[in-house]
Design a protein around this motif. Sequence first.
Motif, PDB file in Angstrom:
ATOM      1  N   UNK A   2       0.845  -1.213   0.000  1.00  0.00           N
ATOM      2  CA  UNK A   2       0.000   0.000   0.000  1.00  0.00           C
ATOM      3  C   UNK A   2       0.875   1.255   0.000  1.00  0.00           C
ATOM      4  N   UNK A   3       2.005   1.243   0.694  1.00  0.00           N
ATOM      5  CA  UNK A   3       2.926   2.387   0.697  1.00  0.00           C
ATOM      6  C   UNK A   3       3.473   2.645  -0.701  1.00  0.00           C
ATOM      7  N   UNK A   4       3.719   1.563  -1.428  1.00  0.00           N
ATOM      8  CA  UNK A   4       4.221   1.698  -2.809  1.00  0.00           C
ATOM      9  C   UNK A   4       3.203   2.390  -3.687  1.00  0.00           C
ATOM     10  N   UNK A   5       1.909   1.932  -3.503  1.00  0.00           N
ATOM     11  CA  UNK A   5       0.842   2.550  -4.320  1.00  0.00           C
ATOM     12  C   UNK A   5       0.717   4.043  -3.997  1.00  0.00           C
ATOM     13  N   UNK A   6       0.794   4.397  -2.674  1.00  0.00           N
ATOM     14  CA  UNK A   6       0.664   5.812  -2.287  1.00  0.00           C
ATOM     15  C   UNK A   6       1.808   6.656  -2.869  1.00  0.00           C
ATOM     16  N   UNK A   7       3.025   6.156  -2.836  1.00  0.00           N
ATOM     17  CA  UNK A   7       4.172   6.909  -3.356  1.00  0.00           C
ATOM     18  C   UNK A   7       4.032   7.169  -4.834  1.00  0.00           C
ATOM     19  N   UNK A   8       3.480   6.187  -5.566  1.00  0.00           N
ATOM     20  CA  UNK A   8       3.307   6.396  -7.022  1.00  0.00           C
ATOM     21  C   UNK A   8       2.268   7.471  -7.287  1.00  0.00           C
ATOM     22  N   UNK A   9       1.165   7.487  -6.502  1.00  0.00           N
ATOM     23  CA  UNK A   9       0.136   8.524  -6.704  1.00  0.00           C
ATOM     24  C   UNK A   9       0.724   9.910  -6.395  1.00  0.00           C
ATOM     25  N   UNK A  10       1.479  10.023  -5.302  1.00  0.00           N
ATOM     26  CA  UNK A  10       2.068  11.315  -4.935  1.00  0.00           C
ATOM     27  C   UNK A  10       3.028  11.797  -6.005  1.00  0.00           C
ATOM     28  N   UNK A  11       3.825  10.862  -6.556  1.00  0.00           N
ATOM     29  CA  UNK A  11       4.748  11.238  -7.634  1.00  0.00           C
ATOM     30  C   UNK A  11       3.973  11.781  -8.828  1.00  0.00           C
ATOM     31  N   UNK A  12       2.818  11.137  -9.138  1.00  0.00           N
ATOM     32  CA  UNK A  12       2.027  11.604 -10.297  1.00  0.00           C
ATOM     33  C   UNK A  12       1.482  13.008 -10.044  1.00  0.00           C
ATOM     34  N   UNK A  13       0.985  13.238  -8.803  1.00  0.00           N
ATOM     35  CA  UNK A  13       0.431  14.565  -8.504  1.00  0.00           C
ATOM     36  C   UNK A  13       1.542  15.637  -8.570  1.00  0.00           C
ATOM     37  N   UNK A  14       2.685  15.316  -7.998  1.00  0.00           N
ATOM     38  CA  UNK A  14       3.795  16.271  -8.027  1.00  0.00           C
ATOM     39  C   UNK A  14       4.239  16.582  -9.449  1.00  0.00           C
ATOM     40  N   UNK A  15       4.209  15.549 -10.319  1.00  0.00           N
ATOM     41  CA  UNK A  15       4.597  15.772 -11.719  1.00  0.00           C
ATOM     42  C   UNK A  15       3.630  16.726 -12.393  1.00  0.00           C
ATOM     43  N   UNK A  16       2.313  16.535 -12.068  1.00  0.00           N
ATOM     44  CA  UNK A  16       1.295  17.413 -12.686  1.00  0.00           C
ATOM     45  C   UNK A  16       1.469  18.849 -12.163  1.00  0.00           C
ATOM     46  N   UNK A  17       1.668  19.017 -10.830  1.00  0.00           N
ATOM     47  CA  UNK A  17       1.865  20.353 -10.264  1.00  0.00           C
ATOM     48  C   UNK A  17       3.081  21.028 -10.884  1.00  0.00           C
ATOM     49  N   UNK A  18       4.156  20.236 -11.042  1.00  0.00           N
ATOM     50  CA  UNK A  18       5.374  20.788 -11.614  1.00  0.00           C
ATOM     51  C   UNK A  18       5.133  21.268 -13.038  1.00  0.00           C
ATOM     52  N   UNK A  19       4.312  20.507 -13.794  1.00  0.00           N
ATOM     53  CA  UNK A  19       4.021  20.915 -15.177  1.00  0.00           C
ATOM     54  C   UNK A  19       3.216  22.201 -15.194  1.00  0.00           C
ATOM     55  N   UNK A  20       2.228  22.303 -14.269  1.00  0.00           N
ATOM     56  CA  UNK A  20       1.400  23.529 -14.237  1.00  0.00           C
ATOM     57  C   UNK A  20       2.253  24.747 -13.838  1.00  0.00           C
ATOM     58  N   UNK A  21       3.171  24.578 -12.860  1.00  0.00           N
ATOM     59  CA  UNK A  21       4.058  25.674 -12.472  1.00  0.00           C
ATOM     60  C   UNK A  21       4.921  26.101 -13.637  1.00  0.00           C
ATOM     61  N   UNK A  22       5.383  25.117 -14.414  1.00  0.00           N
ATOM     62  CA  UNK A  22       6.218  25.464 -15.568  1.00  0.00           C
ATOM     63  C   UNK A  22       5.436  26.284 -16.562  1.00  0.00           C
ATOM     64  N   UNK A  23       4.156  25.898 -16.760  1.00  0.00           N
ATOM     65  CA  UNK A  23       3.311  26.631 -17.718  1.00  0.00           C
ATOM     66  C   UNK A  23       3.099  28.072 -17.230  1.00  0.00           C
ATOM     67  N   UNK A  24       2.796  28.193 -15.893  1.00  0.00           N
ATOM     68  CA  UNK A  24       2.596  29.543 -15.349  1.00  0.00           C
ATOM     69  C   UNK A  24       3.875  30.399 -15.500  1.00  0.00           C
ATOM     70  N   UNK A  25       5.009  29.790 -15.201  1.00  0.00           N
ATOM     71  CA  UNK A  25       6.270  30.517 -15.300  1.00  0.00           C
ATOM     72  C   UNK A  25       6.515  30.974 -16.732  1.00  0.00           C
TER      73      UNK A  25
END
Length: 514
Positions: A2-25
């Motif tokens: 279950x910890x593995x599954x949670x880490x993968x979801x968090x990585x996906x969310x962080x990747x999306x946030x990072x992409x949106x920040x890049x677009x804003x920048x």
Amino acid sequence: MSNLFRSQEELAREAIKHALKALKKRHLLEEGAHAPAYIALSRPIISQGSEWKEKAENLEVELQQCYKAQSRLSEQLVVEVAESRALKASLQEKETAIAELEKELTLTRDECSQLQTDLEEKIRALELLMIEHQELRAQLEQVTIKAKNAEAENKMLVDRWMLQKMQDAERLNEANALYEDMIERLRASGLEKLAREQVDGIVRRSEEGAEFFAESTVPSVCKHRINAHEGGCASILFEYSSGKLISGGQDRSIKMWDTSTGSLIQNLSGCLGSVLDLAITHDNRSIIAASSSNNLFVWDVNSGRVRHTLTGHKDKVCAVDVSKVSSRHVVSAAYDRTIKVWDLQKGYCTNTIVFHSNCNALCFSTDGLTICSGHVDGNLRLWDVRTAKLLSEVAAHSLPITSISLSRNGNVVLTSGRDNLHNLFDIRSLEVCGTFRATGNRVASNWSRSCISPDDNHIAAGSADGSVYIWSISKADIVSTLKEHTAPVLSCTWSGLGKPLASADKNGVVCTWT
């Protein structure tokens, strides 16, 4: 997992946030880059139109690239969310399986604990049994010592008994010598028959008077050949002081024949099995049959009806005889290892003898107080009728005894065995008086019956080759061989009148010889 599954979801969310920040920048950078364009608005539109158009096209290309990147990230996010749900479902299944295995482990531990408890109880019980075994072994050793001592005492008693028997035999020989001397002296005066009756000390009588005996003749000719029974005839006998012959066969019938004509006189029915042996009372009024149906049947000769059915044996009844003193006492033997004494007036068993070896043949002694029995182990045994105690025994044959026949004077008994020997024993000492054999003579079955002639001078026995052999007792040699049967001869009997001799075979054929 279950910890593995949670880490993968968090990585996906962080990747999306990072992409949106890049677009804003980038958007902010573009706004900064477009600032000169606003300034230039003050310039004439015609002179700056081409520059704006180029910048607008570049911005449009970059915007399309941003849309494409956003689309790819959205698709990747959908796939990762689906994989996350699948992994979550798999995780729940595995957790359920783990819970079930934990339950099974608990049950197994409980069973193991119970088995361990049972094992401890079994070990305690085994220890008790071992202690009991040791005690029993000690008792067995004590009993063995006692048995050895008893055997030694028994041997000493047997030696003393044998010495007494030898002394009795010597006295018996002296008595026989006196008997022969008396016979020789009385023969000239024609009183030989009376002398025999007086010396024997017993004159056998039936209810209708003294039984008649005549000198026997050695037969040589077949007078009648009778097809008496279907499937075999195991037993034949003559009426007392008569020429009437009685036969019993596997067809469950008892027949009476006139030996002078060979014709059937009477047919008795009612037997429920094959007839293995026959006996008749001394008044000729009752016939007793031993049957394979485990019973004995008693017929009244005059009425032809079954008078008694004697039940009590647990296996086939193979031998029967009637007391020579009283017509009411009958003895029988069966393959249930028992010998039974019956009272015909009461119609039931009065005494039972149980022995480890089955009895094939038996007869009463002349005084009716002793039973002579021949057994499968080859031994001849004498029993007290009243007490059912074993009086004496002798190893008569190396194989089963098949027949026992008592002499007229009651002092000698004839035994036949599967070892193809015919032995005469003195019933008083159980010493062998004679042994008779022939090269071709082979006893046909476990119930092949031989006989002694009424004058105690000859022996007749059937053979498996269909012959009837006749020996002279005094000469100890064969005096006649009768050939007429085509099947093994099972039974021979001599008329008390001296003739004829009758024989029966396995095909149910009865022959009379004169």
